[in-house]
Design an enzyme around this catalytic site. Structure first.
Site, short mmCIF file in Angstrom:
data_model
loop_
_atom_site.label_atom_id
_atom_site.label_comp_id
_atom_site.label_asym_id
_atom_site.label_seq_id
_atom_site.Cartn_x
_atom_site.Cartn_y
_atom_site.Cartn_z
N ARG A 35 2.16 5.35 -24.91
CA ARG A 35 3.37 6.48 -24.70
C ARG A 35 2.56 8.11 -24.34
NH1 ARG A 35 5.77 9.63 -23.25
NH2 ARG A 35 7.72 10.37 -23.98
N THR A 144 18.47 -1.19 -30.69
CA THR A 144 20.05 -0.12 -29.71
C THR A 144 20.85 -0.17 -29.98
OG1 THR A 144 19.65 1.05 -27.97
CG2 THR A 144 18.70 -0.71 -27.94
N SER A 179 20.16 -1.80 -19.22
CA SER A 179 19.70 -1.78 -18.30
C SER A 179 18.31 -2.39 -18.49
CB SER A 179 18.89 -0.13 -18.86
OG SER A 179 18.34 -0.54 -19.72
N TYR A 181 15.38 -2.17 -19.76
CA TYR A 181 15.16 -2.03 -21.21
C TYR A 181 16.52 -2.65 -22.42
CZ TYR A 181 15.12 0.47 -25.52
OH TYR A 181 15.73 1.17 -27.19
N HIS A 182 17.46 -2.39 -22.23
CA HIS A 182 18.13 -2.82 -23.35
C HIS A 182 18.37 -4.50 -23.11
CE1 HIS A 182 19.48 1.57 -22.42
NE2 HIS A 182 20.12 1.15 -24.28
N LYS A 185 16.03 -5.28 -25.02
CA LYS A 185 16.04 -5.58 -27.40
C LYS A 185 17.25 -6.60 -27.45
CE LYS A 185 14.64 -2.25 -28.76
NZ LYS A 185 13.63 -2.01 -29.70
N GLN A 208 19.71 1.28 -33.02
CA GLN A 208 19.95 2.20 -33.90
C GLN A 208 20.39 3.67 -32.65
OE1 GLN A 208 16.28 4.92 -35.63
NE2 GLN A 208 15.65 5.01 -33.64
N VAL A 211 18.46 9.63 -31.03
CA VAL A 211 18.16 9.88 -32.23
C VAL A 211 17.60 11.67 -31.92
CG1 VAL A 211 16.18 10.43 -34.01
CG2 VAL A 211 16.83 7.93 -33.10
N ASN A 240 18.49 16.94 -26.71
CA ASN A 240 17.48 17.77 -26.80
C ASN A 240 17.09 18.30 -24.74
OD1 ASN A 240 16.02 16.95 -28.75
ND2 ASN A 240 14.72 15.24 -28.10
N VAL A 254 25.86 17.74 -16.96
CA VAL A 254 26.52 16.24 -17.42
C VAL A 254 26.80 14.97 -16.30
CG1 VAL A 254 28.49 15.58 -18.21
CG2 VAL A 254 27.56 17.78 -19.04
N VAL A 327 24.62 3.35 -13.97
CA VAL A 327 26.09 2.68 -13.20
C VAL A 327 26.61 2.51 -15.34
CG1 VAL A 327 26.53 0.07 -12.73
CG2 VAL A 327 25.32 1.11 -11.55
N GLU A 328 27.41 2.70 -15.07
CA GLU A 328 28.15 3.06 -16.80
C GLU A 328 29.57 3.71 -16.81
OE1 GLU A 328 25.97 5.44 -19.01
OE2 GLU A 328 26.66 7.53 -17.88
#
Length: 434
Positions: A35, A144, A179, A181-182, A185, A208, A211, A240, A254, A327-328
């Site tokens: 990381r 996730t 994605s 990544y998703h 998972k 999750q 966070v 954040n 945004v 793309v969402e």
């Protein structure tokens, strides 16, 4: 309980390891420090100045008298991982040891391949190690909510009962990941569910939400224990990033219309949810799913809240709508169930003015560390091409697996000659016998 926290040097992993240790559990961290390597690759740094893990663990032991053992190595290295599982003999394994950022997985082909290989193969290694050496161990895998996507029906907790042609069955809830990544998972979830079925493993998938926050009771004990606060466009979460942008007078970015709605939770609830799962293990052969979040907000909701809180602190906060690099759906229905953890005793910390004030003040305290160029999106879902200014061949090559330079440095600093992952395990082989 004996609990192994894989990825314990990361954002959620560090807070979880300290929390579990403080609650009296016997904790070991397994990490390869990758990381931190990703920060070097991307040319970014966490807003908060985090110490080397060896320093953090030393401070924790001096403050509390509690020892957290460290095993330095990579879950992609099966010999290291299996030897570590044998040494720790965990009652529960909390699995954070994955590449967790959707934008990172969408940079280009190399990052997509790395994310899927690292996450899927690392989890497969863990499943085989548990089957061989600790088959009764409870696996708690951090999933996730992004696995579900944004369907036009309510999102259930893992499973849905359907009727079709006069017959009824309960099946895994349909997944619509957004994605690479998703997708990784989702593959993890399928592999874990399959091994629970065929090998009788026990597992809890904590899907999750997003966070926020850095402070837990444990992290707040000493400046040397401070947690990460990522704000960049790859690893920084939206709240954040908004707080950091407000602190330096940069308009809040945004994406699109801002109607993207997700589940959110405080880092203090993350660590409590993990302990609840540890103390209430799944049955042998059971793969259960908890949706781990406490509230739902849209991106625009959060921007408006930060603007109001910024005004109280004397900050002139503007909101800018910029083209969405993802793309969402920018406006959509979203209603996700999240009752199981509440039923097991979770008492949520809800996003309040006081918490927003705390986040804003952290951003103001460390604003001299903010790099404003790191907040505009550079990763485009529609065109996977790496144009990042700070990319280096060595940094990307380092993500192919194995311990990294910082891991070697930590081992040398501890005086144990740890230049191969197996030696880290050998050094801590007496862990479970204390």
């Amino acid at each position: 309980m004996r609990i192994a926290v894989l990825g314990g040097d990361g954002y959620c992993g560090w807070a979880t390891a300290l929390y579990l240790s403080n609650r009296g559990h016997q904790v070991a961290i397994v990490d390869n420090f990758i990381r931190r390597q990703w920060d070097f690759e991307l040319g970014v740094q966490t807003l908060t100045p985090i110490r080397p893990l060896s320093d953090r663990l030393k401070i924790w032991q001096e403050l509390t008298g509690k020892q957290i053992d460290l095993f330095v190595g990579d879950v992609m290295d099966y010999d290291f991982l299996s030897t570590t599982i044998k040494a720790i003999e965990p009652d529960a394994v909390v699995h954070f040891a994955e590449q967790r950022a959707a934008p990172y997985s969408m940079i280009d082909r190399k990052h997509a391949v790395f994310t899927q290989v690292n996450n899927v193969v690392g989890t497969l290694n863990l499943l085989f190690a548990l089957r061989e050496f600790q088959p009764d161990c409870h696996l708690i895998k951090l999933g996730t909510m992004g696995e579900y996507g944004t369907p036009n029906i309510d999102i259930e907790e893992g499973y849905i009962t359907i009727e079709h042609n006069g017959r009824t069955d309960t099946v895994p809830y349909p997944k619509q990941p957004g994605s690479f990544y998703h997708l990784s998972k989702v593959h993890d979830s399928h592999n874990i569910m399959f091994t629970c079925k065929i090998w009788g493993l026990r597992a809890t998938d904590l899907n999750q939400g997003v966070v926020y926050g850095t402070m837990t009771d444990e992290v707040g004990m000493d400046e040397g224990l401070i947690n990460r606060f990522d704000y960049d466009e790859v690893f920084g979460t939206v709240l954040n990033r908004f707080c950091v942008q407000a602190a330096i007078g940069t308009p809040l970015t945004v994406y699109g219309k801002g109607g993207q709605t997700r589940g959110f939770l405080d880092i203090r609830d993350t660590v409590r949810c993990v302990e609840i799962a540890c103390l209430n293990p799944a049955a042998k052969g059971e793969f259960r799913v908890f949706n781990q979040f406490t509230e739902q907000f849209s991106v625009l909701d959060l921007a408006r809240m930060v603007k109001v809180e910024g005004k109280k602190l004397g900050l002139a906060v503007e909101v800018n709508h910029i083209p969405d690099p993802r793309v969402e759906a920018e406006e959509h229905y979203y209603n996700a169930k999240h009752s199981k953890l509440i039923e097991l005793g979770l008492q949520p910390h809800l996003l309040s003015d006081s918490l927003l004030d705390s986040l804003m003040n952290i951003a103001l305290k460390y604003r001299d560390r903010i790099d404003s160029s790191m907040m505009m999106p550079q990763v485009n879902w529609r065109q996977a091409r790496n144009d990042r200014q700070f990319q280096t061949g060595a940094a990307v090559a380092a993500t192919s697996g194995g311990a990294h330079l910082e891991a070697v440095a930590v081992g040398a600093e501890k005086g144990n000659g740890n230049r191969h992952p197996a030696k880290a395990t050998k050094r801590s082989a007496a862990y479970s016998k204390r």
